[in-house]
Scaffold this motif. Structure first.
Motif, PDB file in Angstrom:
ATOM      1  N   ILE A 114      40.097  41.715  50.493  1.00 16.31           N
ATOM      2  CA  ILE A 114      40.773  40.646  50.509  1.00 16.31           C
ATOM      3  C   ILE A 114      39.919  39.494  51.342  1.00 16.31           C
ATOM      4  CG2 ILE A 114      42.896  38.988  50.597  1.00 16.31           C
ATOM      5  CD1 ILE A 114      44.413  41.572  49.939  1.00 16.31           C
ATOM      6  N   THR A 115      39.457  38.439  50.792  1.00 16.39           N
ATOM      7  CA  THR A 115      39.232  37.285  51.585  1.00 16.39           C
ATOM      8  C   THR A 115      40.255  36.062  51.493  1.00 16.39           C
ATOM      9  OG1 THR A 115      36.703  37.567  50.714  1.00 16.39           O
ATOM     10  CG2 THR A 115      37.267  35.488  51.553  1.00 16.39           C
ATOM     11  N   GLY A 116      40.342  35.557  52.701  1.00 17.21           N
ATOM     12  CA  GLY A 116      41.359  34.340  52.705  1.00 17.21           C
ATOM     13  C   GLY A 116      42.315  34.546  53.848  1.00 17.21           C
ATOM     14  N   SER A 117      43.243  33.514  54.117  1.00 22.68           N
ATOM     15  CA  SER A 117      43.038  32.091  53.525  1.00 22.68           C
ATOM     16  C   SER A 117      41.850  31.345  54.375  1.00 22.68           C
ATOM     17  CB  SER A 117      44.269  31.705  53.381  1.00 22.68           C
ATOM     18  OG  SER A 117      44.216  30.336  52.813  1.00 22.68           O
ATOM     19  N   ASP A 118      42.275  30.294  55.003  1.00 23.63           N
ATOM     20  CA  ASP A 118      41.577  29.482  55.742  1.00 23.63           C
ATOM     21  C   ASP A 118      40.275  28.982  55.026  1.00 23.63           C
ATOM     22  OD1 ASP A 118      42.239  28.186  58.020  1.00 23.63           O
ATOM     23  OD2 ASP A 118      41.036  29.416  59.226  1.00 23.63           O
ATOM     24  N   GLN A 119      39.506  28.040  55.776  1.00 22.96           N
ATOM     25  CA  GLN A 119      38.295  27.597  55.105  1.00 22.96           C
ATOM     26  C   GLN A 119      37.027  28.519  55.241  1.00 22.96           C
ATOM     27  OE1 GLN A 119      37.731  23.493  56.145  1.00 22.96           O
ATOM     28  NE2 GLN A 119      39.590  23.556  57.650  1.00 22.96           N
ATOM     29  N   VAL A 120      37.279  29.557  54.449  1.00 23.35           N
ATOM     30  CA  VAL A 120      36.277  30.986  54.561  1.00 23.35           C
ATOM     31  C   VAL A 120      34.978  30.299  53.385  1.00 23.35           C
ATOM     32  CG1 VAL A 120      37.707  32.605  55.410  1.00 23.35           C
ATOM     33  CG2 VAL A 120      37.509  32.060  52.901  1.00 23.35           C
ATOM     34  N   TRP A 121      35.251  29.236  52.849  1.00 25.30           N
ATOM     35  CA  TRP A 121      34.197  29.141  51.905  1.00 25.30           C
ATOM     36  C   TRP A 121      33.778  27.689  52.006  1.00 25.30           C
ATOM     37  CZ3 TRP A 121      36.610  31.687  47.033  1.00 25.30           C
ATOM     38  CH2 TRP A 121      36.605  33.008  47.119  1.00 25.30           C
ATOM     39  N   ASN A 122      33.912  27.101  53.304  1.00 26.54           N
ATOM     40  CA  ASN A 122      33.714  25.576  53.584  1.00 26.54           C
ATOM     41  C   ASN A 122      32.468  25.751  54.234  1.00 26.54           C
ATOM     42  OD1 ASN A 122      33.221  23.336  54.569  1.00 26.54           O
ATOM     43  ND2 ASN A 122      35.308  22.919  55.291  1.00 26.54           N
ATOM     44  N   ASN A 135      29.690  40.057  50.907  1.00 24.23           N
ATOM     45  CA  ASN A 135      28.330  40.557  50.699  1.00 24.23           C
ATOM     46  C   ASN A 135      28.047  41.897  51.252  1.00 24.23           C
ATOM     47  OD1 ASN A 135      27.968  39.759  53.113  1.00 24.23           O
ATOM     48  ND2 ASN A 135      25.600  39.236  52.586  1.00 24.23           N
ATOM     49  N   PHE A 136      28.865  42.286  52.069  1.00 24.56           N
ATOM     50  CA  PHE A 136      28.427  43.562  52.825  1.00 24.56           C
ATOM     51  C   PHE A 136      29.141  44.898  51.939  1.00 24.56           C
ATOM     52  CE2 PHE A 136      32.114  41.916  54.771  1.00 24.56           C
ATOM     53  CZ  PHE A 136      32.977  42.732  54.774  1.00 24.56           C
ATOM     54  N   ALA A 137      30.289  44.572  51.114  1.00 16.46           N
ATOM     55  CA  ALA A 137      31.062  45.340  50.540  1.00 16.46           C
ATOM     56  C   ALA A 137      30.426  45.490  49.158  1.00 16.46           C
ATOM     57  CB  ALA A 137      32.491  44.941  50.551  1.00 16.46           C
ATOM     58  N   VAL A 138      29.892  46.747  48.804  1.00 20.47           N
ATOM     59  CA  VAL A 138      29.153  46.665  47.445  1.00 20.47           C
ATOM     60  C   VAL A 138      29.909  47.379  46.414  1.00 20.47           C
ATOM     61  CG1 VAL A 138      27.280  48.000  46.301  1.00 20.47           C
ATOM     62  CG2 VAL A 138      27.176  47.160  48.765  1.00 20.47           C
ATOM     63  N   ASN A 139      30.838  48.390  46.630  1.00 20.64           N
ATOM     64  CA  ASN A 139      31.106  49.188  45.380  1.00 20.64           C
ATOM     65  C   ASN A 139      32.748  48.996  45.436  1.00 20.64           C
ATOM     66  OD1 ASN A 139      28.826  50.384  44.830  1.00 20.64           O
ATOM     67  ND2 ASN A 139      29.239  51.868  46.347  1.00 20.64           N
ATOM     68  N   GLU A 140      33.740  48.642  46.361  1.00 18.07           N
ATOM     69  CA  GLU A 140      35.117  48.460  46.235  1.00 18.07           C
ATOM     70  C   GLU A 140      35.316  47.094  45.708  1.00 18.07           C
ATOM     71  OE1 GLU A 140      36.544  51.271  46.502  1.00 18.07           O
ATOM     72  OE2 GLU A 140      34.894  52.185  47.142  1.00 18.07           O
ATOM     73  N   PRO A 141      36.466  47.109  45.187  1.00 22.39           N
ATOM     74  CA  PRO A 141      37.129  45.803  44.710  1.00 22.39           C
ATOM     75  C   PRO A 141      37.396  44.868  45.658  1.00 22.39           C
ATOM     76  CG  PRO A 141      38.819  47.533  44.446  1.00 22.39           C
ATOM     77  CD  PRO A 141      37.578  48.125  45.060  1.00 22.39           C
ATOM     78  N   LYS A 142      37.249  43.296  45.255  1.00 24.46           N
ATOM     79  CA  LYS A 142      37.436  42.461  46.235  1.00 24.46           C
ATOM     80  C   LYS A 142      38.377  41.376  45.546  1.00 24.46           C
ATOM     81  CE  LYS A 142      32.397  42.769  47.144  1.00 24.46           C
ATOM     82  NZ  LYS A 142      32.287  43.722  45.999  1.00 24.46           N
ATOM     83  N   CYS A 168      31.774  38.844  41.585  1.00 16.31           N
ATOM     84  CA  CYS A 168      31.912  40.591  41.807  1.00 16.31           C
ATOM     85  C   CYS A 168      33.469  40.561  42.332  1.00 16.31           C
ATOM     86  CB  CYS A 168      30.978  40.788  43.207  1.00 16.31           C
ATOM     87  SG  CYS A 168      29.186  41.121  42.743  1.00 16.31           S
ATOM     88  N   TYR A 169      34.258  39.447  42.358  1.00  9.27           N
ATOM     89  CA  TYR A 169      35.712  39.434  42.756  1.00  9.27           C
ATOM     90  C   TYR A 169      36.341  40.008  41.601  1.00  9.27           C
ATOM     91  CZ  TYR A 169      35.403  37.400  47.249  1.00  9.27           C
ATOM     92  OH  TYR A 169      34.931  37.264  48.773  1.00  9.27           O
ATOM     93  N   SER A 170      37.394  40.886  41.758  1.00 12.18           N
ATOM     94  CA  SER A 170      38.350  41.118  40.558  1.00 12.18           C
ATOM     95  C   SER A 170      39.173  40.267  40.303  1.00 12.18           C
ATOM     96  CB  SER A 170      38.768  42.631  40.726  1.00 12.18           C
ATOM     97  OG  SER A 170      39.642  42.535  42.328  1.00 12.18           O
ATOM     98  N   ALA A 171      39.548  39.459  41.473  1.00 15.20           N
ATOM     99  CA  ALA A 171      40.599  38.265  41.165  1.00 15.20           C
ATOM    100  C   ALA A 171      40.397  37.310  42.287  1.00 15.20           C
ATOM    101  CB  ALA A 171      42.169  38.954  41.678  1.00 15.20           C
ATOM    102  N   ILE A 381      39.012  42.081  35.721  1.00 14.61           N
ATOM    103  CA  ILE A 381      38.989  40.603  36.273  1.00 14.61           C
ATOM    104  C   ILE A 381      40.029  39.907  35.737  1.00 14.61           C
ATOM    105  CG2 ILE A 381      37.340  38.900  36.744  1.00 14.61           C
ATOM    106  CD1 ILE A 381      35.148  40.658  36.226  1.00 14.61           C
ATOM    107  N   ILE A 382      40.797  39.148  36.715  1.00 15.06           N
ATOM    108  CA  ILE A 382      41.899  38.434  36.245  1.00 15.06           C
ATOM    109  C   ILE A 382      41.437  36.977  36.965  1.00 15.06           C
ATOM    110  CG2 ILE A 382      43.441  40.121  36.181  1.00 15.06           C
ATOM    111  CD1 ILE A 382      44.479  39.406  38.879  1.00 15.06           C
TER     112      ILE A 382
END
Length: 382
Positions: A114-122, A135-142, A168-171, A381-382
């Motif tokens: 899980i990515t988040g929350s905060d300004q992780v994509w700023n 980018n380091f997680a290749v095969n598992e869902p994100k 590459c994110y499932s949600a 993917i949702i």
């Protein structure tokens, strides 16, 4: 053979010396565990050399500064030491990673990320660090939960990388309207705007989890929490506080940068470095909240306080405005670009709390379903 791999790895900016950053990380951890999953916060240290090399300021650690930190001789080091104590007590941390190359070479393994929350994509803060896009997680869902861009556009050289990794994110969910628009432009997906993780824990839960003893003799006060890294509210903030204090006759307790207090000869109680638990208690016991901070707004809202949030209408950071508009508190938004006429002391707190509860239910449902789908159907993917 029983696997020791935890269900969820959470990647966020948890080591920034900012109350919102550490408390949103803790809240995400709590909510994931309450949903029945094991989890860790991936101890990726931000900022690191990657950001420093690209312009993020940093302090060189001399022997003198190390002694100062150990002894807590300056408010910054006292605050740092208190945050470190909070990390150790409240956060489930993985092994430590100090750079993008370090985590890429030896990535932590989980069933889902899980990515988040905060300004992780700023991009202003990450400087193009694709670690926050997993980018380091290749095969598992994100999954992205309430990730924030805090801007309305990306540098052109990042568009392709963001688009490739976001696909590459499932949600995906975000925290503000501009973020949802960016996702639509980048990968043509409509994504929901969900609550910041701190708002997923109701106020009573914060009090219980932090083991806060509310004072019986509390007379109430105006809590002022100012940050100016995104917006400098000096042109309006003193007028807001003066008008509110004239109307209520309450004392002022100030958390923030001392320069604001130094600019006005006010008899305010200034707290230089409360720990994160004390920070939460200050909101719980306040009567009114004046802030320029997103998480100041979020905690004021969560504890049902009348809020006066100062924003810059010319800024592309719409996190505060998005949140307050969603709960029907447009009257709480004060812009530094417009003259202050009067304060709305009669805010519809009851209605805003109903809206908050509804948004909390929706946000929790999104996270619950996203994790379930990711762990049970990696192609969804949702």
């Amino acid at each position: 053979m029983v696997s020791n791999i935890k269900d969820i790895g959470i990647l966020t900016m948890h080591r920034v010396l900012n109350y919102g950053s550490v408390l949103q990380a803790y809240a995400t951890q709590c909510v994931v565990e309450e949903l029945g999953y094991s989890c860790e916060i991936i101890d990726y240290v931000y900022p690191n050399k990657f950001q420093f090399d690209r312009g993020i300021p940093f302090t060189t650690f001399s022997i003198k500064s190390r002694i100062s930190r150990f002894l807590g001789l300056k408010s910054y080091w006292r605050k740092s030491n208190k945050f470190n104590s909070f990390y150790k007590r409240y956060l489930n941390l993985s092994q430590r990673y100090d750079s993008p190359s370090e985590i890429f070479k030896n990535p932590p393994i989980y069933k889902c990320y899980i990515t988040g929350s905060d300004q992780v994509w700023n991009p202003k803060f990450t400087k193009g660090d694709l670690t926050f896009l997993l980018n380091f997680a290749v095969n598992e869902p994100k999954i992205s939960y309430a990730s924030s861009f805090a801007c309305d556009s990306l540098p052109l050289d990042l568009n392709d990388d963001f688009a490739k990794l976001l696909n590459c994110y499932s949600a995906i969910s975000v925290r503000e309207s501009n973020g949802a628009k960016l996702i639509q432009e980048l990968i043509n997906r409509n994504v929901p705007i969900v609550l910041d993780p701190t708002l997923l824990l109701p106020s009573r839960e914060w009090i219980d989890k932090m083991n806060i003893n509310l004072r019986e003799n509390n007379k109430g006060y105006i809590l002022v929490y100012i940050l100016k890294y995104a917006t400098n509210p000096s042109s309006i903030i003193y007028d807001v506080i003066d008008k509110l204090q004239d109307a209520t006759k309450l004392d002022v307790i100030f958390i923030g940068e001392e320069g604001f207090v130094a600019n006005k000869n006010k008899k305010w109680k200034c707290l230089k470095a409360p720990n994160p638990k004390q920070f939460v208690q200050l909101f719980a016991e306040s009567t009114y909240v004046v802030t320029s901070s997103f998480h100041g707004t979020a905690f004021g809202l969560n504890f049902g306080k009348p809020i006066f949030s100062v924003v810059d209408s010319k800024s592309n950071d719409d996190r505060i405005s998005t949140l307050l508009k969603e709960v029907g508190l447009e009257s709480s938004i004060l812009t530094i670009n417009n003259p202050l006429e009067k304060l709305c002391l009669d805010q519809d707190i009851e209605s805003s709390q109903k809206e908050l509860n509804s948004l909390r239910d929706m946000s929790l449902a999104f996270l619950k379903q996203s994790i379930f789908d990711a762990l049970n159907d990696k192609n969804r993917i949702i």
